[in-house]
Scaffold this motif. Structure first.
Motif, PDB file in Angstrom:
ATOM      1  N   LEU A   1      22.863   8.791  74.133  1.00 26.76           N
ATOM      2  CA  LEU A   1      21.995   7.791  73.562  1.00 26.76           C
ATOM      3  C   LEU A   1      21.832   8.061  72.069  1.00 26.76           C
ATOM      4  CD1 LEU A   1      20.202   5.355  73.866  1.00 26.76           C
ATOM      5  CD2 LEU A   1      18.351   6.849  74.627  1.00 26.76           C
ATOM      6  N   ALA A   2      22.424   7.180  71.262  1.00 27.15           N
ATOM      7  CA  ALA A   2      22.385   7.379  69.821  1.00 27.15           C
ATOM      8  C   ALA A   2      21.081   6.886  69.210  1.00 27.15           C
ATOM      9  CB  ALA A   2      23.562   6.659  69.168  1.00 27.15           C
ATOM     10  N   GLY A   3      20.392   5.970  69.889  1.00 26.00           N
ATOM     11  CA  GLY A   3      19.133   5.499  69.348  1.00 26.00           C
ATOM     12  C   GLY A   3      18.581   4.306  70.091  1.00 26.00           C
ATOM     13  N   ILE A   4      17.273   4.154  69.992  1.00 21.87           N
ATOM     14  CA  ILE A   4      16.562   3.002  70.530  1.00 21.87           C
ATOM     15  C   ILE A   4      16.043   2.198  69.340  1.00 21.87           C
ATOM     16  CG2 ILE A   4      14.516   2.255  71.822  1.00 21.87           C
ATOM     17  CD1 ILE A   4      14.897   4.870  73.491  1.00 21.87           C
ATOM     18  N   PHE A   5      16.211   0.882  69.397  1.00 21.18           N
ATOM     19  CA  PHE A   5      15.829   0.013  68.284  1.00 21.18           C
ATOM     20  C   PHE A   5      14.739  -0.947  68.750  1.00 21.18           C
ATOM     21  CE2 PHE A   5      20.037   1.603  67.619  1.00 21.18           C
ATOM     22  CZ  PHE A   5      20.061   1.939  66.277  1.00 21.18           C
ATOM     23  N   THR A   6      13.671  -1.020  67.965  1.00 17.85           N
ATOM     24  CA  THR A   6      12.507  -1.790  68.377  1.00 17.85           C
ATOM     25  C   THR A   6      11.939  -2.586  67.216  1.00 17.85           C
ATOM     26  OG1 THR A   6      10.265  -1.621  69.305  1.00 17.85           O
ATOM     27  CG2 THR A   6      11.018   0.204  67.921  1.00 17.85           C
ATOM     28  N   ARG A   7      11.278  -3.697  67.555  1.00 16.53           N
ATOM     29  CA  ARG A   7      10.573  -4.483  66.543  1.00 16.53           C
ATOM     30  C   ARG A   7       9.169  -3.926  66.295  1.00 16.53           C
ATOM     31  NH1 ARG A   7      12.629 -10.161  69.057  1.00 16.53           N
ATOM     32  NH2 ARG A   7      11.623  -9.222  70.850  1.00 16.53           N
ATOM     33  N   ARG A   8       8.739  -3.016  67.166  1.00 16.44           N
ATOM     34  CA  ARG A   8       7.447  -2.362  66.965  1.00 16.44           C
ATOM     35  C   ARG A   8       7.599  -1.212  65.967  1.00 16.44           C
ATOM     36  NH1 ARG A   8       5.818  -0.728  72.898  1.00 16.44           N
ATOM     37  NH2 ARG A   8       8.055  -0.920  73.311  1.00 16.44           N
ATOM     38  N   ASP A   9       6.494  -0.610  65.604  1.00 20.76           N
ATOM     39  CA  ASP A   9       6.528   0.561  64.734  1.00 20.76           C
ATOM     40  C   ASP A   9       7.159   1.712  65.510  1.00 20.76           C
ATOM     41  OD1 ASP A   9       6.093   2.792  63.186  1.00 20.76           O
ATOM     42  OD2 ASP A   9       3.942   2.476  62.927  1.00 20.76           O
ATOM     43  N   PRO A  10       8.325   2.232  65.070  1.00 18.71           N
ATOM     44  CA  PRO A  10       8.987   3.315  65.814  1.00 18.71           C
ATOM     45  C   PRO A  10       8.084   4.535  66.037  1.00 18.71           C
ATOM     46  CG  PRO A  10      10.467   2.424  64.156  1.00 18.71           C
ATOM     47  CD  PRO A  10       9.118   1.797  63.903  1.00 18.71           C
ATOM     48  N   ASN A  11       7.160   4.756  65.138  1.00 19.08           N
ATOM     49  CA  ASN A  11       6.289   5.921  65.265  1.00 19.08           C
ATOM     50  C   ASN A  11       5.294   5.799  66.414  1.00 19.08           C
ATOM     51  OD1 ASN A  11       7.368   7.297  62.964  1.00 19.08           O
ATOM     52  ND2 ASN A  11       6.209   5.914  61.637  1.00 19.08           N
ATOM     53  N   THR A  12       5.154   4.595  66.958  1.00 16.44           N
ATOM     54  CA  THR A  12       4.220   4.400  68.076  1.00 16.44           C
ATOM     55  C   THR A  12       4.910   4.497  69.435  1.00 16.44           C
ATOM     56  OG1 THR A  12       4.529   1.989  68.154  1.00 16.44           O
ATOM     57  CG2 THR A  12       2.876   2.841  66.606  1.00 16.44           C
ATOM     58  N   ILE A  13       6.216   4.673  69.454  1.00 16.43           N
ATOM     59  CA  ILE A  13       6.982   4.673  70.706  1.00 16.43           C
ATOM     60  C   ILE A  13       7.152   6.094  71.239  1.00 16.43           C
ATOM     61  CG2 ILE A  13       9.144   4.008  71.828  1.00 16.43           C
ATOM     62  CD1 ILE A  13       7.550   1.634  70.776  1.00 16.43           C
ATOM     63  N   GLN A  14       6.700   6.325  72.454  1.00 16.85           N
ATOM     64  CA  GLN A  14       6.932   7.594  73.142  1.00 16.85           C
ATOM     65  C   GLN A  14       8.002   7.357  74.203  1.00 16.85           C
ATOM     66  OE1 GLN A  14       5.641  10.816  72.610  1.00 16.85           O
ATOM     67  NE2 GLN A  14       7.332  11.242  74.037  1.00 16.85           N
ATOM     68  N   THR A  15       9.178   7.910  74.006  1.00 14.17           N
ATOM     69  CA  THR A  15      10.286   7.666  74.926  1.00 14.17           C
ATOM     70  C   THR A  15      10.278   8.659  76.079  1.00 14.17           C
ATOM     71  OG1 THR A  15      11.838   9.107  73.767  1.00 14.17           O
ATOM     72  CG2 THR A  15      11.653   6.837  72.984  1.00 14.17           C
ATOM     73  N   ALA A  16      11.053   8.335  77.102  1.00 16.00           N
ATOM     74  CA  ALA A  16      11.110   9.191  78.286  1.00 16.00           C
ATOM     75  C   ALA A  16      11.919  10.453  78.050  1.00 16.00           C
ATOM     76  CB  ALA A  16      11.698   8.409  79.464  1.00 16.00           C
ATOM     77  N   THR A  17      12.864  10.415  77.091  1.00 13.57           N
ATOM     78  CA  THR A  17      13.775  11.551  76.892  1.00 13.57           C
ATOM     79  C   THR A  17      13.734  12.080  75.466  1.00 13.57           C
ATOM     80  OG1 THR A  17      15.630  10.105  76.295  1.00 13.57           O
ATOM     81  CG2 THR A  17      15.330  10.602  78.644  1.00 13.57           C
ATOM     82  N   ASN A  18      12.683  11.732  74.737  1.00 17.87           N
ATOM     83  CA  ASN A  18      12.575  12.134  73.326  1.00 17.87           C
ATOM     84  C   ASN A  18      13.738  11.611  72.479  1.00 17.87           C
ATOM     85  OD1 ASN A  18      10.123  13.628  73.626  1.00 17.87           O
ATOM     86  ND2 ASN A  18      11.316  15.288  74.554  1.00 17.87           N
ATOM     87  N   ALA A  19      14.191  10.420  72.800  1.00 18.86           N
ATOM     88  CA  ALA A  19      15.288   9.802  72.049  1.00 18.86           C
ATOM     89  C   ALA A  19      14.806   9.369  70.667  1.00 18.86           C
ATOM     90  CB  ALA A  19      15.815   8.596  72.815  1.00 18.86           C
ATOM     91  N   ASN A  20      15.752   9.248  69.747  1.00 18.06           N
ATOM     92  CA  ASN A  20      15.432   8.749  68.416  1.00 18.06           C
ATOM     93  C   ASN A  20      15.141   7.250  68.484  1.00 18.06           C
ATOM     94  OD1 ASN A  20      15.850  11.234  67.078  1.00 18.06           O
ATOM     95  ND2 ASN A  20      18.065  10.890  67.079  1.00 18.06           N
ATOM     96  N   VAL A  21      14.075   6.843  67.777  1.00 16.68           N
ATOM     97  CA  VAL A  21      13.674   5.440  67.763  1.00 16.68           C
ATOM     98  C   VAL A  21      13.723   4.935  66.328  1.00 16.68           C
ATOM     99  CG1 VAL A  21      11.890   3.778  68.392  1.00 16.68           C
ATOM    100  CG2 VAL A  21      12.157   5.873  69.740  1.00 16.68           C
ATOM    101  N   TYR A  22      14.325   3.745  66.145  1.00 13.49           N
ATOM    102  CA  TYR A  22      14.511   3.196  64.805  1.00 13.49           C
ATOM    103  C   TYR A  22      13.995   1.762  64.740  1.00 13.49           C
ATOM    104  CZ  TYR A  22      17.869   7.050  64.701  1.00 13.49           C
ATOM    105  OH  TYR A  22      18.465   8.285  64.793  1.00 13.49           O
ATOM    106  N   CYS A  23      13.739   1.314  63.542  1.00 10.18           N
ATOM    107  CA  CYS A  23      13.336  -0.069  63.314  1.00 10.18           C
ATOM    108  C   CYS A  23      14.551  -0.986  63.528  1.00 10.18           C
ATOM    109  CB  CYS A  23      12.790  -0.228  61.909  1.00 10.18           C
ATOM    110  SG  CYS A  23      12.315  -1.926  61.501  1.00 10.18           S
ATOM    111  N   GLN A  24      14.361  -2.028  64.302  1.00 12.33           N
ATOM    112  CA  GLN A  24      15.468  -2.927  64.621  1.00 12.33           C
ATOM    113  C   GLN A  24      16.038  -3.595  63.364  1.00 12.33           C
ATOM    114  OE1 GLN A  24      14.814  -5.268  68.148  1.00 12.33           O
ATOM    115  NE2 GLN A  24      16.102  -6.932  67.396  1.00 12.33           N
ATOM    116  N   ASP A  25      15.217  -3.768  62.357  1.00 16.25           N
ATOM    117  CA  ASP A  25      15.686  -4.400  61.119  1.00 16.25           C
ATOM    118  C   ASP A  25      16.777  -3.584  60.425  1.00 16.25           C
ATOM    119  OD1 ASP A  25      13.907  -6.453  61.510  1.00 16.25           O
ATOM    120  OD2 ASP A  25      12.379  -5.653  60.140  1.00 16.25           O
TER     121      ASP A  25
END
Length: 326
Positions: free
Chosen positions: A31-55
């Protein structure tokens, strides 16, 4: 070991979380990354994956092999799939059956122009059930096909309900008519529509003043509820949270018919799912592997599950699947 397939996930709701868990189950993927329209800093993932801004997803074109799109079919995927198919090989689970040809056309144009490959409508229905409907028609040409969904929570229909203005929380359950299910197993009722085989039951949390309007909007929603016997229950938030958090689902594809005047035949494929989104995500991840391999071979444009061989979806070699499974 060969290089791992680098997966990106777009959207981190129930389906996105399921895709994250499914990637972890496949040793040839990462898993190279999760992309979200929300604030990435507010996302707690199940596997501690990297979260990035979809933009910022465009800047990852050399860091990702396939994107799994985990948005909803009502309003996300119609825009998201063509847009991202211009940048990456993609897989989506677009499930509005009536509009799949239009969705295919738009995604195919985008993917062809960009030289990318896109697999659309990959889930269990559409997806695995579609394959079994086709297989049944091939093997028993003189017969009828019956598809039943549920009893279970439909992610696509629940998402459509939640898009109705004034709905705070909502779910939709698809319930097969038991007597018609038994008729199907006995080769009866092939002329019945999906609406005649099922009823839809919704549970909604909303302000009391909106109840009549919301119920009318749900029951008349084209492609989702309009043809069905639909019941809308309005409940309080506490009841919703305690009784409607499970995401079980399942269903049946039954093909019955005649191989001769003397003999009736029947085929049945069924699913019993404790977690609809986790299973759907597992299907998406398998098709992501196929997207990666087929794109490497030079294939472009949009594909559906009908176009994808099972051999492209497995990490095993042809020799291994021949020895172990044939």
């Amino acid at each position: 070991m060969a290089e791992k397939v680098r997966i990106g996930i777009v959207g981190y709701g129930n389906l996105g979380r399921g895709a994250e868990l499914a990637v972890e189950k496949n040793p040839d993927m990462e898993l190279a990354g999760i992309f979200t329209r929300r604030d990435p800093n507010t996302i707690q993932t199940a596997t501690n994956a990297n979260v990035y801004c979809q933009d910022n997803i465009r800047s990852f074109q050399d860091k990702l092999d396939v994107l799994i799109l985990c948005g909803g079919s009502a309003s996300d995927l119609p825009e998201m799939s063509p847009e991202l198919a211009r940048l990456f090989p993609i897989v989506d689970s677009y499930d509005n059956h009536a509009k799949i040809p239009d969705h295919y056309k738009k995604v195919n144009q985008a993917a062809e122009e960009a030289g990318k490959l896109a697999i659309i409508s990959a889930g269990w229905d559409p997806g695995l059930f579609s394959l079994n409907r086709l297989l049944g028609e091939i093997v028993i040409p003189d017969g009828g096909t019956h598809t039943f969904w549920g009893k279970g929570l439909s992610q696509g229909h629940s998402e459509a309900v939640r898009r109705v203005e004034g709905v705070k929380k909502g779910v939709q359950y698809t319930v097969p008519m038991e007597e018609i299910l038994e008729d199907a197993r006995n080769g009866k009722g092939e002329d019945l529509t999906a609406a005649e085989r099922h009823k839809r039951v919704c549970y909604i949390v909303a302000d009391e003043k909106d109840h009549a309007r919301i119920e009318e909007e749900i029951k008349t929603m084209p492609d989702y509820f309009a043809p069905y016997d639909t019941t809308v229950h309005f409940i309080d938030e506490e009841t919703f949270d305690s009784e409607h958090q499970k995401m079980r689902h399942g269903g049946f594809v039954i093909r019955s018919g005649n191989s001769s005047k003397a003999h009736k035949q029947a085929m049945e494929f069924s699913l019993t799912l404790e977690s609809n989104p986790e299973f759907t995500a597992s299907v998406l991840v398998a098709y992501a592997r196929a997207a990666y391999h087929l794109h490497k071979k030079g294939e472009t444009g949009a594909k559906t599950p009908f176009d994808i061989p099972f051999s492209a979806m497995t990490h095993k070699t042809s020799a291994e699947i021949m020895k172990d499974l044939l």
